[in-house]
Design a protein around this motif. Sequence first.
Motif, PDB file in Angstrom:
ATOM      1  N   ALA A   1       0.801  -1.364  -0.101  1.00  0.00           N
ATOM      2  CA  ALA A   1      -0.235   0.044   0.249  1.00  0.00           C
ATOM      3  C   ALA A   1       0.780   1.265  -0.119  1.00  0.00           C
ATOM      4  O   ALA A   1       0.492   2.211  -0.652  1.00  0.00           O
ATOM      5  CB  ALA A   1      -0.848  -0.062   1.206  1.00  0.00           C
ATOM      6  N   TYR A   2       1.769   1.201   0.670  1.00  0.00           N
ATOM      7  CA  TYR A   2       2.741   2.461   0.678  1.00  0.00           C
ATOM      8  C   TYR A   2       3.420   2.711  -0.494  1.00  0.00           C
ATOM      9  O   TYR A   2       3.628   3.735  -0.870  1.00  0.00           O
ATOM     10  CB  TYR A   2       3.864   2.274   1.954  1.00  0.00           C
ATOM     11  CG  TYR A   2       4.756   3.590   2.122  1.00  0.00           C
ATOM     12  CD1 TYR A   2       4.365   4.562   3.071  1.00  0.00           C
ATOM     13  CD2 TYR A   2       5.787   3.753   1.321  1.00  0.00           C
ATOM     14  CE1 TYR A   2       4.935   5.909   3.139  1.00  0.00           C
ATOM     15  CE2 TYR A   2       6.870   4.819   1.638  1.00  0.00           C
ATOM     16  CZ  TYR A   2       6.197   5.603   2.496  1.00  0.00           C
ATOM     17  OH  TYR A   2       6.918   7.041   2.577  1.00  0.00           O
TER      18      TYR A   2
ATOM     19  N   ASN B   1       0.668   3.986  -2.841  1.00  0.00           N
ATOM     20  CA  ASN B   1       0.460   5.080  -2.397  1.00  0.00           C
ATOM     21  C   ASN B   1       1.112   6.226  -3.149  1.00  0.00           C
ATOM     22  O   ASN B   1       0.661   7.325  -3.253  1.00  0.00           O
ATOM     23  CB  ASN B   1       0.037   5.173  -1.201  1.00  0.00           C
ATOM     24  CG  ASN B   1      -0.477   6.568  -0.603  1.00  0.00           C
ATOM     25  OD1 ASN B   1      -1.586   6.647  -1.057  1.00  0.00           O
ATOM     26  ND2 ASN B   1       0.302   7.180   0.240  1.00  0.00           N
TER      27      ASN B   1
ATOM     28  N   ARG C   1      -0.705   9.362  -4.843  1.00  0.00           N
ATOM     29  CA  ARG C   1      -0.915  10.694  -4.396  1.00  0.00           C
ATOM     30  C   ARG C   1      -0.908  11.553  -5.715  1.00  0.00           C
ATOM     31  O   ARG C   1      -1.450  12.673  -5.801  1.00  0.00           O
ATOM     32  CB  ARG C   1       0.343  10.968  -3.554  1.00  0.00           C
ATOM     33  CG  ARG C   1       0.137  10.312  -2.170  1.00  0.00           C
ATOM     34  CD  ARG C   1       1.236  10.780  -1.418  1.00  0.00           C
ATOM     35  NE  ARG C   1       1.641  10.076  -0.312  1.00  0.00           N
ATOM     36  CZ  ARG C   1       2.414  10.044   0.831  1.00  0.00           C
ATOM     37  NH1 ARG C   1       3.462  11.134   0.460  1.00  0.00           N
ATOM     38  NH2 ARG C   1       2.266   9.475   1.928  1.00  0.00           N
TER      39      ARG C   1
ATOM     40  N   ARG D   1     -10.460   8.967  -5.942  1.00  0.00           N
ATOM     41  CA  ARG D   1      -9.506   7.975  -5.538  1.00  0.00           C
ATOM     42  C   ARG D   1      -9.555   6.571  -6.293  1.00  0.00           C
ATOM     43  O   ARG D   1      -8.572   5.945  -6.364  1.00  0.00           O
ATOM     44  CB  ARG D   1      -9.866   7.527  -3.939  1.00  0.00           C
ATOM     45  CG  ARG D   1      -9.173   6.616  -3.182  1.00  0.00           C
ATOM     46  CD  ARG D   1      -8.864   6.840  -1.878  1.00  0.00           C
ATOM     47  NE  ARG D   1      -8.229   8.166  -1.375  1.00  0.00           N
ATOM     48  CZ  ARG D   1      -8.203   8.387  -0.236  1.00  0.00           C
ATOM     49  NH1 ARG D   1      -8.591   7.888   0.791  1.00  0.00           N
ATOM     50  NH2 ARG D   1      -7.634   9.570  -0.138  1.00  0.00           N
TER      51      ARG D   1
ATOM     52  N   MET E   1      -6.257   5.051  -7.718  1.00  0.00           N
ATOM     53  CA  MET E   1      -5.804   3.481  -7.450  1.00  0.00           C
ATOM     54  C   MET E   1      -5.429   2.541  -8.725  1.00  0.00           C
ATOM     55  O   MET E   1      -4.511   1.956  -8.724  1.00  0.00           O
ATOM     56  CB  MET E   1      -6.673   2.878  -6.387  1.00  0.00           C
ATOM     57  CG  MET E   1      -6.052   1.649  -5.671  1.00  0.00           C
ATOM     58  SD  MET E   1      -6.765   1.023  -4.356  1.00  0.00           S
ATOM     59  CE  MET E   1      -8.580   0.965  -4.855  1.00  0.00           C
TER      60      MET E   1
ATOM     61  N   LEU F   1      -5.690   1.456   0.891  1.00  0.00           N
ATOM     62  CA  LEU F   1      -5.662   2.624  -0.002  1.00  0.00           C
ATOM     63  C   LEU F   1      -7.209   3.317  -0.034  1.00  0.00           C
ATOM     64  O   LEU F   1      -7.308   4.298  -0.180  1.00  0.00           O
ATOM     65  CB  LEU F   1      -5.085   1.901  -1.131  1.00  0.00           C
ATOM     66  CG  LEU F   1      -3.553   1.686  -1.292  1.00  0.00           C
ATOM     67  CD1 LEU F   1      -3.166   1.241  -2.587  1.00  0.00           C
ATOM     68  CD2 LEU F   1      -2.719   3.014  -0.992  1.00  0.00           C
TER      69      LEU F   1
ATOM     70  N   LYS G   1      -7.855   4.804   3.447  1.00  0.00           N
ATOM     71  CA  LYS G   1      -6.627   5.520   4.337  1.00  0.00           C
ATOM     72  C   LYS G   1      -6.867   6.720   5.097  1.00  0.00           C
ATOM     73  O   LYS G   1      -6.466   6.787   5.973  1.00  0.00           O
ATOM     74  CB  LYS G   1      -5.316   5.711   3.297  1.00  0.00           C
ATOM     75  CG  LYS G   1      -5.849   6.662   2.225  1.00  0.00           C
ATOM     76  CD  LYS G   1      -4.525   6.916   1.357  1.00  0.00           C
ATOM     77  CE  LYS G   1      -5.013   8.100   0.228  1.00  0.00           C
ATOM     78  NZ  LYS G   1      -3.608   8.295  -0.647  1.00  0.00           N
TER      79      LYS G   1
END
Length: 380
Positions: A50-51, A54, A58, A75, A79, A185, A188
């Motif tokens: 996820a990090y 992400n 962003r 979003r 994603m 995600l 979040k």
Amino acid sequence: MKDITWKTCARLGATALIVYLCIRYWGGIESFLAILLNGIAAILAGIVIAYVVNIPMRFFERVLPGETGDGTRNRTFAMLLSIVCIVIVALFVVLLVIPALVDAVIALANDLPGIIEKVMGSDFIATILPASILDTITGTDWGKIVDSIATWLQSGITSILPEIASFIGVAVAWIVGILFAFWYLAEKDRLSAQCHRMVRNYLSPSLDEKLTRLLGIVDDCFHRFIVAQSLEALIFGTIITVVALLLGLPYATMLGVLIGVMSLIPMYGAYIGAIFGAFIILATSWQQALVFLVAFIVVAQVESNFVYNRVVGKRVGLTGMWPFIGVTLGTVLLGIPGAFVGVPIMSVIFQIVHEDLVKRESLPENTPTPLERVQQKLSD
């Protein structure tokens, strides 16, 4: 002497019962702990995935029209676009590198006796190796050795079944982690708010502020490192591709992609990629493999001295030997994962120490240092 109460006896009895049950049913407990650890591994894998996802997410959230937040179309599209981009890059790398590597292994397995005979017959090798070593190498039946290795690989499959099972377990954990990553995600903002709420109410508001500040520093350092390291890998891979094309080496594009991907491992990764690249070229010509290694060493020196410190070092706030020290310590302490996180962790430490130094330098001159406070407490 303190009187023994019934509560003390109950505690002792409960402790003894728990110890007995652990000894008696240790097999079942061990299986439960294994399942629990696999679940924790899946959760951690989801956090890591996820990090990473992400980071491009962003960017897409900023440029796509519409509102941001949990459950919004912005979003969802961000994603999906991030996942599609990562999958396309991964497929491009796999489809370009793996077939060339397999072909090289097959070609080397078939041509190894002839390659060794040709190398040993060159005048240059004859001048640098003693005659006894040359006789030993040329007198070896390399074809028989290759056949023995192939036979061992075929018969040795059963011996590596536990490793295969372990790999399948890790793969399942990562697949479950991917599902967790989608959930992280997608929600979040809500998860972040819930974590803040729990820390403020169950621990303390001041601790929540400190953790928020610390996690902000960690996120900033890791985010900048991943972006900078990816950019540096792209630059390195492009330079290798151009140099290979200019030198007329085979698999030029594949070599650039291979070394670019391996460059994601700071400091050491590019050299590992160069070894694989030379191995692939060796199936075509050992002279070209040697030329590639020499060219790579020259490019790596230029890249490490001029590109890496400017692209990665300055972005993460580390210059000189500090990135190398971070990678080395991370690898020694954590193995392969430590090679990835050593530099950003070193950057986090540097930033925290820098902020603390700035804060302490603004204090009055008679303010005791931490060492002076410890000495004072010891003397008291």
